[in-house]
Motif scaffolding. Sequence first.
Motif, PDB file in Angstrom:
ATOM      1  N   THR A 221       4.539   5.415 -17.186  1.00  0.00           N
ATOM      2  CA  THR A 221       3.278   5.138 -16.632  1.00  0.00           C
ATOM      3  C   THR A 221       2.376   6.334 -16.590  1.00  0.00           C
ATOM      4  N   ASN A 222       1.234   5.745 -16.998  1.00  0.00           N
ATOM      5  CA  ASN A 222       0.080   6.937 -17.087  1.00  0.00           C
ATOM      6  C   ASN A 222      -1.258   6.478 -16.270  1.00  0.00           C
ATOM      7  N   VAL A 223      -0.875   5.193 -15.488  1.00  0.00           N
ATOM      8  CA  VAL A 223      -2.031   5.039 -14.870  1.00  0.00           C
ATOM      9  C   VAL A 223      -2.300   5.517 -13.110  1.00  0.00           C
ATOM     10  N   GLY A 224      -1.261   6.122 -13.013  1.00  0.00           N
ATOM     11  CA  GLY A 224      -1.142   6.763 -11.495  1.00  0.00           C
ATOM     12  C   GLY A 224      -0.756   5.680 -10.586  1.00  0.00           C
ATOM     13  N   LYS A 225      -0.476   4.259 -10.969  1.00  0.00           N
ATOM     14  CA  LYS A 225      -0.264   3.319  -9.984  1.00  0.00           C
ATOM     15  C   LYS A 225       1.265   2.807 -10.281  1.00  0.00           C
ATOM     16  N   LEU A 226       2.034   2.294  -9.186  1.00  0.00           N
ATOM     17  CA  LEU A 226       3.196   1.739  -9.482  1.00  0.00           C
ATOM     18  C   LEU A 226       3.585   0.536  -8.520  1.00  0.00           C
ATOM     19  N   PRO A 227       3.982  -0.448  -9.029  1.00  0.00           N
ATOM     20  CA  PRO A 227       4.679  -1.395  -8.422  1.00  0.00           C
ATOM     21  C   PRO A 227       5.701  -1.245  -7.851  1.00  0.00           C
ATOM     22  N   PHE A 228       5.949  -1.121  -6.365  1.00  0.00           N
ATOM     23  CA  PHE A 228       7.201  -0.569  -5.746  1.00  0.00           C
ATOM     24  C   PHE A 228       8.193  -1.654  -5.555  1.00  0.00           C
ATOM     25  N   LEU A 229       9.600  -1.516  -5.754  1.00  0.00           N
ATOM     26  CA  LEU A 229      10.435  -2.608  -5.951  1.00  0.00           C
ATOM     27  C   LEU A 229      11.465  -2.408  -4.951  1.00  0.00           C
ATOM     28  N   SER A 230      11.280  -1.264  -4.119  1.00  0.00           N
ATOM     29  CA  SER A 230      12.545  -1.158  -3.101  1.00  0.00           C
ATOM     30  C   SER A 230      12.122  -0.202  -2.045  1.00  0.00           C
ATOM     31  N   TRP A 231      12.730  -0.174  -0.807  1.00  0.00           N
ATOM     32  CA  TRP A 231      12.422   0.722   0.060  1.00  0.00           C
ATOM     33  C   TRP A 231      12.691   2.332  -0.017  1.00  0.00           C
ATOM     34  N   PRO A 232      13.588   2.365  -0.785  1.00  0.00           N
ATOM     35  CA  PRO A 232      14.010   3.980  -1.322  1.00  0.00           C
ATOM     36  C   PRO A 232      12.742   4.525  -2.158  1.00  0.00           C
ATOM     37  N   SER A 233      12.265   3.649  -3.198  1.00  0.00           N
ATOM     38  CA  SER A 233      11.105   4.120  -3.725  1.00  0.00           C
ATOM     39  C   SER A 233      10.040   4.331  -3.088  1.00  0.00           C
ATOM     40  N   LEU A 234       9.591   3.437  -1.930  1.00  0.00           N
ATOM     41  CA  LEU A 234       8.543   3.505  -1.357  1.00  0.00           C
ATOM     42  C   LEU A 234       8.540   5.014  -0.360  1.00  0.00           C
ATOM     43  N   PHE A 235       9.856   5.254   0.336  1.00  0.00           N
ATOM     44  CA  PHE A 235      10.138   6.435   1.086  1.00  0.00           C
ATOM     45  C   PHE A 235       9.936   7.538  -0.147  1.00  0.00           C
TER      46      PHE A 235
END
Length: 328
Positions: A221-235
């Motif tokens: 990605t190069n847009v700076g935003k991400l759809p977060f799909l799990s609690w570890p990635s949010l952490f």
Amino acid sequence: MKRQVSFVYPMKGPGRPQILLIGNGLEYKSGQRSWEQLVRDLTLPEKREMSGVESLPFPLRYELLSTPSTSPTPMGHEDILQEEKRLAQAMKAMVHRSNPLLEKLPGLRMDHIFTTNYSYCLEQAFFPHRNFGCSRTRSQFRFDLRDRESKAIQTREVQYRLHTGYFFPAGPDTPQGTGLWHIHGESSVPQGIILGHDRYGRLLARIVQCCQNTAQRTSRTNVGKLPFLSWPSLFLFGDVYILGFGFDSCEFDLWWLLRRKQRERNGDGKVYFYDKPPFNTQKKMHHFLLQANGAEVRTAGATDWTDYDTFYAAAIQDIRQTVEQRRT
């Protein structure tokens, strides 16, 4: 029926996810059973008088006290089944009611709240008129973010809920809504309870996989935003505020994730650990270890003489102020 929700945040800067991680400390006023009481419930009769076990890390102590002395190698199906039945029975004794401290949490406007607790005390604070002991209620508010990865996934995530939580809809206190996550399992699903060393290890393997998947997605990605799909990635990418959770050394899944967060080059989220004095030598060493892994230790102005209620009220206020600052 699962809720269709989406959690999209910047990986850096204002707008990153704001996350509260709570432990058993916030359920004390609900009359919740302690970890020691839970272990006693699961201890086999022939091991109730065993001495010296207090020095063992909690997950290994559980394995020792819940496993028959005559258990074969490998364990038979019936041995494992009996262990799961004892755990299911112990989960029925959990308390599921809110308290004045938990009822302050909706007003914090957190994006997510992670809890290592197995009870539904947290849900009762957010949904005071709902019964989360009822499977229909849980289904009504449950979400599963795996649907964003594969529409072919039809089975419910049960044993290790890395993508599944409950969604509290947007309201005056929570304009974006709040995700509620049981990161070590919940009482209604005994086979998913993270308690023994074996299940901690299996959970960590899945956390590592989540982080690897997130790394691959951030590289694309190069847009700076991400759809977060799990609690570890949010952490990994969020600001994490830790309250009422001791972060004991035996919680090796979270220690690994804390270190992984420190090395995340694509994010700039911080970790704040709240603790109340006095601090003996062991506590100070624990704080040094947290700081070496990127966490900031805060007392919220508490002193040796500050009582339980005053400390938690001050910590919650400090978190509220810090969240407001970090959002801008």
